[in-house]
Design an enzyme around this catalytic site. Structure first.
Site: not given
Length: 340
Positions: A19, A21, A218
């Site tokens: 991922d 961001d 995250d």
């Protein structure tokens, strides 16, 4: 990893899917250690892929951004929810059909590239609405989308992330904007393309023929749940949205295989742990009682793994507030943000 350290995490996988961001960068600033970790993967000749729900950039733009941060990347390594949404609509609609676009220019460009016609008003009679994150999306665009959906247009959301991570804290994401239309229309989108749907991860793996990919994210509700749906192992890094408290209360479909502080855990055996811990709890930690009392001593990540083992053994996931039974336990809980 929990128990006796087994060696570098990355050596067990033939592809690492990141991922962006909250994992590689926050907005446009690289997260400490990320550039070095991904550079090391490249130096070792390992395959990498990037899967992002953010529909405000095209794959080539993401690759350019990464390269500018010191992470060499090609557009073929990037899978975006904007590109995936365009591909979904191209498979359902006829060339030349009109699609009302709510989002950034990148999403509009993706729609045009697959032979559909992007429009901005409901009175242009679009047959579909595609909604993605855009920092300038406002009431006027949402109003046009609501009118088009009420008139019968298919409603496709690139993703439903409630927030976006930033150096200043979580900011409203596309999911918050989707919620506006959901409230106004009293219905859900017809299709949600991005994570936690498994398509982005599977596309990344298929492009390189990977059979043993590792997903790094995250967010439990998108990255980790998406990995679970895709049947892939996952690493949660604590540099973005989800934290230790959310992890302890995670339902089965949102539990990662590993947890680490950041991307350095791919190589550092002391910077990553398998969750939950095995029995007996590793690293000298013990967790007792329904209130999750942590006793003993050891590494902070091993403490987290032991707490996960105790919390997840409950029949129903719920809010937890661990207690410390020793000074090392108090220090570990403070470091994990599990006090107060």
């Amino acid at each position: 990893m929990s128990g006796p350290r087994q060696g570098r995490l990355v050596d067990a996988y033939d592809l690492v899917i990141f991922d962006l961001d909250g994992v590689v960068y926050l907005i446009d600033e690289p997260i400490p250690g990320a550039v070095e970790a991904i550079g090391r993967l490249h130096d070792e000749g390992r395959s990498v892929s990037y899967a992002t729900n953010n529909a405000s950039r095209r794959a080539a733009d993401v690759a350019e951004l990464l390269t500018g941060m010191g992470v060499p990347a090609g557009a073929d390594e990037v899978v975006t929810s904007a590109g995936a949404a365009a591909a979904v609509l191209a498979g359902r609609l006829a060339p030349g059909d009109r699609v009302l676009v709510v989002g950034a220019d990148a999403l509009r460009d993706e729609i045009g590239e697959v032979g559909l016609v992007p429009v901005g008003r409901a009175d242009e009679e679009p047959v579909a609405v595609v909604q993605g994150y855009g920092p300038r999306v406002g009431w006027a665009e949402l109003a046009e989308a609501a009118l088009a959906v009420r008139a019968g247009a298919i409603w496709v959301a690139t993703n439903t992330d409630r927030t976006l991570p930033s150096p200043r804290g979580p900011l409203p994401g596309n999911g918050s904007l989707v919620a506006v239309l959901r409230t106004a229309l009293d219905r859900d989108p017809d299709i949600v393309v991005g994570k936690p749907a498994p398509g982005l991860f599977r596309t990344g793996a298929e492009r390189v023929g990977a059979s043993r990919p590792l997903v790094v994210g995250d967010r439990l509700d998108t990255d980790i749940e998406g990995a679970v749906r895709a049947g892939m192992d996952s690493l949660l890094v604590l540099t973005g949205v989800s934290d230790a408290r959310e992890l302890l209360g995670a339902p089965a479909e949102r539990r990662p295989t590993f947890v680490g502080y950041d991307l350095r855990g791919l190589f550092d055996v002391d910077g990553v742990v398998r969750v939950p811990a095995g029995e007996p709890a590793s690293g000298g930690w013990r967790v007792t009682g329904d209130g999750l009392r942590l006793d003993g001593s050891g590494s902070t990540l091993d403490a987290l793994a032991a707490l996960c083992a105790a919390a997840w053994s409950r029949s129903v996931a719920r809010e937890v507030a661990p207690a410390a039974g020793s000074e090392p336990a108090r220090a570990a809980l403070r470091e994990l943000g599990l006090t107060g």
